[in-house]
Design a protein around this motif. Sequence first.
Motif, PDB file in Angstrom:
ATOM      1  N   VAL A   1       2.905  10.973  -6.754  1.00  0.00           N
ATOM      2  CA  VAL A   1       3.799  11.608  -7.721  1.00  0.00           C
ATOM      3  C   VAL A   1       3.208  11.682  -9.128  1.00  0.00           C
ATOM      4  CG1 VAL A   1       5.936  11.088  -6.488  1.00  0.00           C
ATOM      5  CG2 VAL A   1       5.066   9.462  -8.176  1.00  0.00           C
ATOM      6  N   THR A   2       2.214  10.835  -9.451  1.00  0.00           N
ATOM      7  CA  THR A   2       1.656  10.938 -10.798  1.00  0.00           C
ATOM      8  C   THR A   2       0.271  11.558 -10.746  1.00  0.00           C
ATOM      9  OG1 THR A   2       0.539   8.825 -10.712  1.00  0.00           O
ATOM     10  CG2 THR A   2       2.802   8.837 -11.563  1.00  0.00           C
ATOM     11  N   SER A   3      -0.211  11.914 -11.923  1.00  0.00           N
ATOM     12  CA  SER A   3      -1.565  12.446 -11.972  1.00  0.00           C
ATOM     13  C   SER A   3      -2.440  11.582 -12.874  1.00  0.00           C
ATOM     14  CB  SER A   3      -1.545  13.891 -12.497  1.00  0.00           C
ATOM     15  OG  SER A   3      -0.824  13.932 -13.699  1.00  0.00           O
ATOM     16  N   GLU A   4      -1.912  10.417 -13.247  1.00  0.00           N
ATOM     17  CA  GLU A   4      -2.668   9.539 -14.129  1.00  0.00           C
ATOM     18  C   GLU A   4      -3.818   8.901 -13.347  1.00  0.00           C
ATOM     19  OE1 GLU A   4       0.058   7.006 -16.140  1.00  0.00           O
ATOM     20  OE2 GLU A   4      -1.559   5.740 -16.901  1.00  0.00           O
ATOM     21  N   THR A   5      -5.012   8.884 -13.910  1.00  0.00           N
ATOM     22  CA  THR A   5      -6.127   8.290 -13.186  1.00  0.00           C
ATOM     23  C   THR A   5      -6.919   7.302 -14.019  1.00  0.00           C
ATOM     24  OG1 THR A   5      -7.457  10.173 -13.822  1.00  0.00           O
ATOM     25  CG2 THR A   5      -6.523  10.217 -11.602  1.00  0.00           C
ATOM     26  N   THR A   6      -6.478   7.011 -15.239  1.00  0.00           N
ATOM     27  CA  THR A   6      -7.227   6.049 -16.041  1.00  0.00           C
ATOM     28  C   THR A   6      -6.394   4.805 -16.294  1.00  0.00           C
ATOM     29  OG1 THR A   6      -6.477   7.259 -17.970  1.00  0.00           O
ATOM     30  CG2 THR A   6      -8.731   7.684 -17.233  1.00  0.00           C
ATOM     31  N   GLY A   7      -7.070   3.735 -16.686  1.00  0.00           N
ATOM     32  CA  GLY A   7      -6.383   2.472 -16.930  1.00  0.00           C
ATOM     33  C   GLY A   7      -6.295   1.653 -15.661  1.00  0.00           C
ATOM     34  N   TRP A   8      -6.150   0.327 -15.821  1.00  0.00           N
ATOM     35  CA  TRP A   8      -6.198  -0.552 -14.649  1.00  0.00           C
ATOM     36  C   TRP A   8      -5.047  -0.324 -13.687  1.00  0.00           C
ATOM     37  CZ3 TRP A   8      -9.737  -2.975 -12.161  1.00  0.00           C
ATOM     38  CH2 TRP A   8     -10.899  -3.406 -12.821  1.00  0.00           C
ATOM     39  N   VAL A   9      -3.837  -0.008 -14.209  1.00  0.00           N
ATOM     40  CA  VAL A   9      -2.697   0.190 -13.307  1.00  0.00           C
ATOM     41  C   VAL A   9      -2.985   1.354 -12.357  1.00  0.00           C
ATOM     42  CG1 VAL A   9      -0.259   0.755 -13.146  1.00  0.00           C
ATOM     43  CG2 VAL A   9      -1.074  -0.753 -14.960  1.00  0.00           C
ATOM     44  N   ALA A  10      -3.453   2.446 -12.929  1.00  0.00           N
ATOM     45  CA  ALA A  10      -3.753   3.625 -12.114  1.00  0.00           C
ATOM     46  C   ALA A  10      -4.858   3.314 -11.112  1.00  0.00           C
ATOM     47  CB  ALA A  10      -4.156   4.791 -13.009  1.00  0.00           C
ATOM     48  N   VAL A  11      -5.860   2.554 -11.547  1.00  0.00           N
ATOM     49  CA  VAL A  11      -6.981   2.240 -10.667  1.00  0.00           C
ATOM     50  C   VAL A  11      -6.526   1.347  -9.516  1.00  0.00           C
ATOM     51  CG1 VAL A  11      -9.141   0.958 -10.552  1.00  0.00           C
ATOM     52  CG2 VAL A  11      -8.772   2.574 -12.399  1.00  0.00           C
ATOM     53  N   LEU A  12      -5.717   0.323  -9.865  1.00  0.00           N
ATOM     54  CA  LEU A  12      -5.262  -0.614  -8.835  1.00  0.00           C
ATOM     55  C   LEU A  12      -4.341   0.071  -7.826  1.00  0.00           C
ATOM     56  CD1 LEU A  12      -4.600  -3.853 -10.918  1.00  0.00           C
ATOM     57  CD2 LEU A  12      -6.331  -3.536  -9.158  1.00  0.00           C
ATOM     58  N   LEU A  13      -3.493   0.975  -8.303  1.00  0.00           N
ATOM     59  CA  LEU A  13      -2.574   1.649  -7.386  1.00  0.00           C
ATOM     60  C   LEU A  13      -3.238   2.816  -6.670  1.00  0.00           C
ATOM     61  CD1 LEU A  13       0.754   1.602  -9.410  1.00  0.00           C
ATOM     62  CD2 LEU A  13       0.141   0.238  -7.421  1.00  0.00           C
ATOM     63  N   GLY A  14      -4.196   3.437  -7.330  1.00  0.00           N
ATOM     64  CA  GLY A  14      -4.869   4.576  -6.709  1.00  0.00           C
ATOM     65  C   GLY A  14      -5.773   4.158  -5.567  1.00  0.00           C
ATOM     66  N   GLN A  15      -6.238   2.944  -5.578  1.00  0.00           N
ATOM     67  CA  GLN A  15      -7.140   2.453  -4.526  1.00  0.00           C
ATOM     68  C   GLN A  15      -6.713   1.021  -4.171  1.00  0.00           C
ATOM     69  OE1 GLN A  15      -9.071   3.329  -1.940  1.00  0.00           O
ATOM     70  NE2 GLN A  15     -10.121   4.740  -3.315  1.00  0.00           N
ATOM     71  N   PRO A  16      -5.616   0.868  -3.419  1.00  0.00           N
ATOM     72  CA  PRO A  16      -4.961  -0.437  -3.302  1.00  0.00           C
ATOM     73  C   PRO A  16      -5.618  -1.431  -2.340  1.00  0.00           C
ATOM     74  CG  PRO A  16      -3.757   1.181  -2.029  1.00  0.00           C
ATOM     75  CD  PRO A  16      -4.869   1.920  -2.715  1.00  0.00           C
ATOM     76  N   ALA A  17      -6.536  -0.987  -1.470  1.00  0.00           N
ATOM     77  CA  ALA A  17      -6.948  -1.846  -0.349  1.00  0.00           C
ATOM     78  C   ALA A  17      -7.474  -3.209  -0.784  1.00  0.00           C
ATOM     79  CB  ALA A  17      -7.997  -1.124   0.491  1.00  0.00           C
ATOM     80  N   ALA A  18      -8.204  -3.272  -1.896  1.00  0.00           N
ATOM     81  CA  ALA A  18      -8.853  -4.530  -2.263  1.00  0.00           C
ATOM     82  C   ALA A  18      -7.852  -5.639  -2.557  1.00  0.00           C
ATOM     83  CB  ALA A  18      -9.777  -4.323  -3.467  1.00  0.00           C
ATOM     84  N   TRP A  19      -6.629  -5.292  -2.965  1.00  0.00           N
ATOM     85  CA  TRP A  19      -5.632  -6.361  -3.114  1.00  0.00           C
ATOM     86  C   TRP A  19      -4.617  -6.390  -1.982  1.00  0.00           C
ATOM     87  CZ3 TRP A  19      -0.712  -4.373  -3.571  1.00  0.00           C
ATOM     88  CH2 TRP A  19      -0.582  -3.080  -4.087  1.00  0.00           C
TER      89      TRP A  19
ATOM     90  N   SER B   1       0.829  -1.201   0.000  1.00  0.00           N
ATOM     91  CA  SER B   1       0.000   0.000   0.000  1.00  0.00           C
ATOM     92  C   SER B   1       0.869   1.258   0.000  1.00  0.00           C
ATOM     93  CB  SER B   1      -0.931  -0.002   1.214  1.00  0.00           C
ATOM     94  OG  SER B   1      -0.181  -0.134   2.398  1.00  0.00           O
ATOM     95  N   GLY B   2       2.061   1.174   0.636  1.00  0.00           N
ATOM     96  CA  GLY B   2       2.950   2.334   0.667  1.00  0.00           C
ATOM     97  C   GLY B   2       3.439   2.712  -0.720  1.00  0.00           C
ATOM     98  N   LEU B   3       3.805   1.699  -1.530  1.00  0.00           N
ATOM     99  CA  LEU B   3       4.223   1.985  -2.907  1.00  0.00           C
ATOM    100  C   LEU B   3       3.076   2.610  -3.689  1.00  0.00           C
ATOM    101  CD1 LEU B   3       6.401  -1.086  -3.963  1.00  0.00           C
ATOM    102  CD2 LEU B   3       7.112   1.250  -3.456  1.00  0.00           C
ATOM    103  N   ALA B   4       1.869   2.066  -3.462  1.00  0.00           N
ATOM    104  CA  ALA B   4       0.715   2.636  -4.152  1.00  0.00           C
ATOM    105  C   ALA B   4       0.527   4.098  -3.769  1.00  0.00           C
ATOM    106  CB  ALA B   4      -0.535   1.823  -3.819  1.00  0.00           C
ATOM    107  N   VAL B   5       0.697   4.397  -2.465  1.00  0.00           N
ATOM    108  CA  VAL B   5       0.577   5.780  -2.007  1.00  0.00           C
ATOM    109  C   VAL B   5       1.606   6.666  -2.709  1.00  0.00           C
ATOM    110  CG1 VAL B   5       0.917   7.320  -0.046  1.00  0.00           C
ATOM    111  CG2 VAL B   5      -0.361   5.215   0.254  1.00  0.00           C
ATOM    112  N   GLY B   6       2.865   6.207  -2.697  1.00  0.00           N
ATOM    113  CA  GLY B   6       3.932   6.997  -3.312  1.00  0.00           C
ATOM    114  C   GLY B   6       3.649   7.247  -4.785  1.00  0.00           C
ATOM    115  N   TRP B   7       3.238   6.170  -5.473  1.00  0.00           N
ATOM    116  CA  TRP B   7       2.964   6.292  -6.899  1.00  0.00           C
ATOM    117  C   TRP B   7       1.841   7.296  -7.147  1.00  0.00           C
ATOM    118  CZ3 TRP B   7      -0.918   5.548 -10.462  1.00  0.00           C
ATOM    119  CH2 TRP B   7      -0.502   5.422 -11.788  1.00  0.00           C
ATOM    120  N   THR B   8       0.780   7.191  -6.338  1.00  0.00           N
ATOM    121  CA  THR B   8      -0.366   8.074  -6.531  1.00  0.00           C
ATOM    122  C   THR B   8      -0.006   9.529  -6.275  1.00  0.00           C
ATOM    123  OG1 THR B   8      -1.650   6.266  -5.640  1.00  0.00           O
ATOM    124  CG2 THR B   8      -2.795   8.335  -5.957  1.00  0.00           C
TER     125      THR B   8
END
Lengths: 507, 122
Positions: free
Chosen positions: A447-465, A438-445
């Motif tokens: 520093v980037t502003s990308e919000t579309t596509g599965w990678v962005a979705v999975l990292l932008g809201q990591p709890a489910a995995w 979850s920390g990597l997801a936080v860091g990634w979110t």
Amino acid sequence: MSTEVVPGFVAVVLVTVATLAIGTWGLRFSRTTSDFFVASRTVRPGLNASAIGGEYLSAASFLGVAGLVLTFGADMLWYPVGWTAGYLVLLVLVAAPLRRSGAYTLPDFAEARLGSRGVRALCSVLVVAIGWLYLLPQFQGAGLTLQAAIDAPTWVGPLVVAAVVLINVGSGGMRSITFVQAFQYWLKLTALLLPACVLLAVWAGDGAPNPTMGAGAGADYWSLPLGEGGAQGLYVTYSLIVATFLGTMGLPHVVVRFYTNPDGRAARRTTLVVLALLGAFYLLPPVYGALGRIYATDLATAGSDALVLELPRLMVDGILGEVLTGLVTAGAFAAFLSTSSGLSIAVAGVLSQDVTGRRFGTHRLSGIAAFRAGAVIAVVVPAWVSIAAPDVGVARTVGLAFAVAASTFCPLLLLGIWWRGLTAAGAIAGLVVGGVGSGLAVGWTLVTSETTGWVAVLLGQPAAWSVPAALATMVLVSRATRSRVPTHAGRFMVRLHTPESVDLQRT
Amino acid sequence: MRERVRVTGPPRRRAPTTHRSGTREIDAGTELGRVYMESLLGEQLRLALRILGLLAATVGILPLAFHLVPGLAEVRLGPMPLSWLLLGFLVYPWMLTLGWLYIRRSEANERDFATLVEEVER
């Protein structure tokens, strides 16, 4: 100073003075180290629940929800629902056993349960990380609010909040903060309820136009309680549900409050009252969101965080509008103060046990001095970061703090309380997997502003995995190290689950 | 705080309770004590899972329902969309009810457990 800023200025000064006054009054009751950390564990359910509510309702609840609802519609209702449901989950799985564990903080619980200094150290790092991740947006929000309310530069807000929190926390600790927090719950509720009543009366006078019809584009998405984008929207919504339902129990400032209850039974009752108080409060922000759809449509695209602060002036003219504006400003400022105080106490408690309370050379600080030193570190670091880097999104950071808490402390508490087989190695592995993921997801979110596509979705809201991954890691590694289940685990479980009325040896 | 504290001695006429075997079994960590504890633990965990199951089946199911049946977003009760009625209002009293149910049942479980371990001694 223009007349626009008068109500905001008066409100901020009054809240600050009231907070300091109540904190000073509470000081008379603070004597011992135990008072400082857990108010000597004598806080009754009604008072304690108000204090929990006051501490928990942050800027994200007071300002953020209404703005999000205005912009995105019904799927944002999941935030308040999840923040309340988190307490129901906490009630049924954690409240009474956590209180009966008799530990001061989360690292104390982990060490007592698993008998490992390593787990303790890791938990301390996580408490501080989550606490700072959550404090940062509070300080930033304070800067933005003061900017909007009294035209102050953005560094004034963090500075004022940090100073008030330091004075209160440093002088009276948990005992005096309890009164302050309880007062601030009721202040926040009033500050949202009274203007809402007036605004609803104005709205009814205008013929009660329906916010879900006509006004603005996309009336149907506004009543869809689900993210947009088909499967991705569904994933985002469920991930948000996982993070908020399970993250609450892992927030350091929430957990530390449970140790202030007299016993397990009181801990449960407190939680039930909290459910009622939060439910009452969260009925209100959506009302502002819905009214904003009629009266403040241009805020939906720009600066929706300011909706609650702007709406009274947009709907009511003259002196009444100014008074209502002052009231909501007071509530917003109370939200920053109380949440920051609660988080600072939790972080200071951990820092004073594991960092400032240590021996440096031949010198060692006493309990209360160490707590004060911890409070200074706990407050100054995030305040400085918020002044130095004021552009990190407010609502996002709070959501991410929940995701990190859900991915680390939630599995630890669940397995620690309900499963004898948890080992120190398993706990460490799970905390690392959940924390790093979850920390990597936080860091990634951030520093980037990308919000579309599965990678962005999975990292932008990591709890489910990240939550299932942490949970599975803890179970599997514990299984693999089965021979190292702590010998006192059985006894500890007995203590967690036995009601206080049963006469057992509790050591 | 200046609070008046009454100091009293132990009750004079007290039944001799030297033999609390139920709690002793648990304290000594015997097989029987373990069975007592497992029964309480299992009972409480099942109760918690039942409550959470109810929460999932009523509240947790909503996004999926609205995803599978998009028409639900247009359902209205009077002027208010169904989604708003459910998530903006009804969900809070419902969660409070679930919490209240949980407290009642969990305290009943604990009372049963207390009676069980204390009865053994007679």
